[in-house]
Enzyme design. Sequence first.
Site, mmCIF file in Angstrom:
data_model
loop_
_atom_site.group_PDB
_atom_site.id
_atom_site.type_symbol
_atom_site.label_atom_id
_atom_site.label_comp_id
_atom_site.label_asym_id
_atom_site.label_seq_id
_atom_site.Cartn_x
_atom_site.Cartn_y
_atom_site.Cartn_z
ATOM 1 N N SER A 258 14.211 -3.656 -8.980
ATOM 2 C CA SER A 258 14.481 -3.610 -10.308
ATOM 3 C C SER A 258 13.428 -4.016 -10.989
ATOM 4 O O SER A 258 12.501 -4.832 -10.747
ATOM 5 C CB SER A 258 15.962 -4.291 -10.725
ATOM 6 O OG SER A 258 15.691 -5.562 -10.345
ATOM 7 N N LYS A 259 13.111 -3.576 -12.406
ATOM 8 C CA LYS A 259 12.308 -3.997 -13.306
ATOM 9 C C LYS A 259 12.234 -5.500 -13.410
ATOM 10 O O LYS A 259 11.165 -6.125 -13.867
ATOM 11 C CB LYS A 259 12.661 -3.239 -14.648
ATOM 12 C CG LYS A 259 11.551 -3.185 -15.631
ATOM 13 C CD LYS A 259 11.558 -2.210 -16.611
ATOM 14 C CE LYS A 259 12.882 -2.194 -17.405
ATOM 15 N NZ LYS A 259 12.957 -0.878 -18.616
ATOM 16 N N ARG A 260 13.384 -6.108 -13.648
ATOM 17 C CA ARG A 260 13.634 -7.389 -13.748
ATOM 18 C C ARG A 260 12.727 -8.643 -12.812
ATOM 19 O O ARG A 260 12.260 -9.253 -13.196
ATOM 20 C CB ARG A 260 15.020 -7.970 -14.007
ATOM 21 C CG ARG A 260 15.875 -7.457 -15.268
ATOM 22 C CD ARG A 260 14.990 -7.912 -16.499
ATOM 23 N NE ARG A 260 15.139 -9.438 -16.537
ATOM 24 C CZ ARG A 260 14.347 -10.210 -17.514
ATOM 25 N NH1 ARG A 260 13.389 -9.459 -18.289
ATOM 26 N NH2 ARG A 260 14.215 -11.228 -17.499
ATOM 27 N N LYS A 261 12.769 -7.950 -11.639
ATOM 28 C CA LYS A 261 12.149 -8.876 -10.473
ATOM 29 C C LYS A 261 11.035 -8.388 -9.947
ATOM 30 O O LYS A 261 10.477 -9.312 -9.153
ATOM 31 C CB LYS A 261 13.277 -9.095 -9.563
ATOM 32 C CG LYS A 261 14.684 -9.466 -9.825
ATOM 33 C CD LYS A 261 15.776 -9.539 -8.908
ATOM 34 C CE LYS A 261 17.000 -10.235 -9.463
ATOM 35 N NZ LYS A 261 18.355 -9.969 -8.719
ATOM 36 N N THR A 262 10.869 -6.911 -10.126
ATOM 37 C CA THR A 262 9.556 -6.680 -9.353
ATOM 38 C C THR A 262 8.775 -5.776 -10.430
ATOM 39 O O THR A 262 9.709 -4.984 -11.260
ATOM 40 C CB THR A 262 9.930 -5.886 -8.028
ATOM 41 O OG1 THR A 262 10.818 -6.599 -7.257
ATOM 42 C CG2 THR A 262 8.469 -5.607 -7.384
#
Length: 502
Positions: A258-262
């Site tokens: 996901s964008k939040r983590k990667t």
Amino acid sequence: MPDIRVRIAPSPTGPLHIGTARTALFNALYARRHGGTFVLRLEDTDVARNTLAFEQDILDGLHWLGITWDEGPDSAGGGDRGPYAPYRQLQRLERHAAAAADLLARDLAYPCYCTPEEMEADRKAQEADRQPPRYVGRCATLTAADRAAREAEGRRGAVRFRVQPGIVGFDDAVRGRVEFDTSNLGGDFVIVRADGTPLYHFAVVVDDAAMEISHVIRGEDHISNTPKHILLFRALGHAEPVFAHLPLILNADRTKMSKRKTQTAVSDYIAQGFIREALVNYLALLGWSTGTEEEILSFDELAARFDLDHVQKGGAIFDRERLEWINGQWIRRLDDEDLVTRLEPFLEAEHVAGRIDRTPTAEEIRTVLPMIRERLPTLGAVGDLIGFLWIDELAVDPALIVPKRWDAATTAAGLIAAREAIAAVGAVSFESEEIEPPLRELAERRGWKAGDLFMALRVAATGRTATPPLFDTLVALGRERTLARLDAAIAAVGRLAEGGTP
RNA sequence: GCCCCCAUCGUCUAGAGGCCUAGGACGCCACCCUUUCAAGGUGGAGAUCACCGGUUCGAAUCCGGUUGGGGGUACCA
């Protein structure tokens, strides 16, 4: 055997995602390997979130990766190509509507007038009862008169597909037999919204059927949707395709990427200087392997080896370090002309960002290639590596010039002597073979370790302790600028010697 | 909660009953090369193949269970 037709169906609700790119790649490789047709279809039915810019980004990203499709939109906003056009769901609405009408006519689906409030109440009740959420079927048995009455009130119904009891199974090309009891599907599901637009599950099946898609290769997150799709294919009277569910790409914590983590946008990787060959190579090996120990492979080489049997079942963490290694491998394999061309925009960007004072010419970049090629994990690293070549007024920390084993006075002396030796090398013969011997002799004569002298010179000339080979670097800098930087360093270290050293 | 999927070094993976005292690669650590940094070379640490039972002369590989993880459960895609 019918023709092999595969597809990628991205929805332009965000920039091209790494996961979408990998799915596209697997489909493209499969089509290429088996002489099949690769179709691109835009799932643009989520009008609220679609943008033309995202569409552009997705198409551009896929093109950039070198992934080409045989049928589908050529460019953002238009250009459909192929016998099954249009390839945008929004332009296929009549077909979805016709299919829905057909299902309605055969009572395989029915209009549902439940309000959001009713649905919410149902959900809450089920939750309180610790029951799995499912549609209660309030509108399933409405009579024609009931429906007419509601329509007369101006109410518009959504269309729900009737889910019959039973077991739906399929032979997944990567996982084998998978079966679902339809009682776990959550009841009759909506296929057309009240506003008449189709939902993903419905549009995807109508379109896959119409486009004669033979193999649906997609992410594992669609596995639980597959029974719905199969039911729909059957209701539509169309043979179901072969399904192959790819393992998910994961964040470091093993959750779905996901964008939040990667970083998930392909454009981010492009901007950082990852090259297409590397991204394609890396992505292909995320969840698939050749079964051999080969690992640096071009698209063509991958396509020649690709098969669904070697697709991994478990999710794969996106490992940027490995990507960087593969990127470095590919950068080393690029020929000069190619590398120069790819480096140019990154140097241009350095200039624009004000980190260097001018954009070097292609010729300048070319001469410097031998000393940077094996030092670039990404193209974006170029500025850090040799940006000092194109900076007019280099700011150097005098303390950094002093080698660990030396003091400022020794450094000043070393620099002065070295400057003299370098100045003795003529402008026409300013080559590393001419510069190195006298400096080694100098170090020898004075009893200095050559490495210490070189380090002082390195920092004086570049401002950094890690650089490409010193003499090549000085040559690239040029005689005049080298001498000027040495003069500045001599002055600065001289001040340091007077001020700080006993 | 319910349904489904998955499970080999930190990571990506090889492995389809004996070739496995589990192989390769990334990363990590040494050493070599070397003016720094890379690259390259050599070597090393790192996996009781999640666990427990079974089947078998023999299991990482087959079966069952357990545990753990993940995904899905929308008038999103």
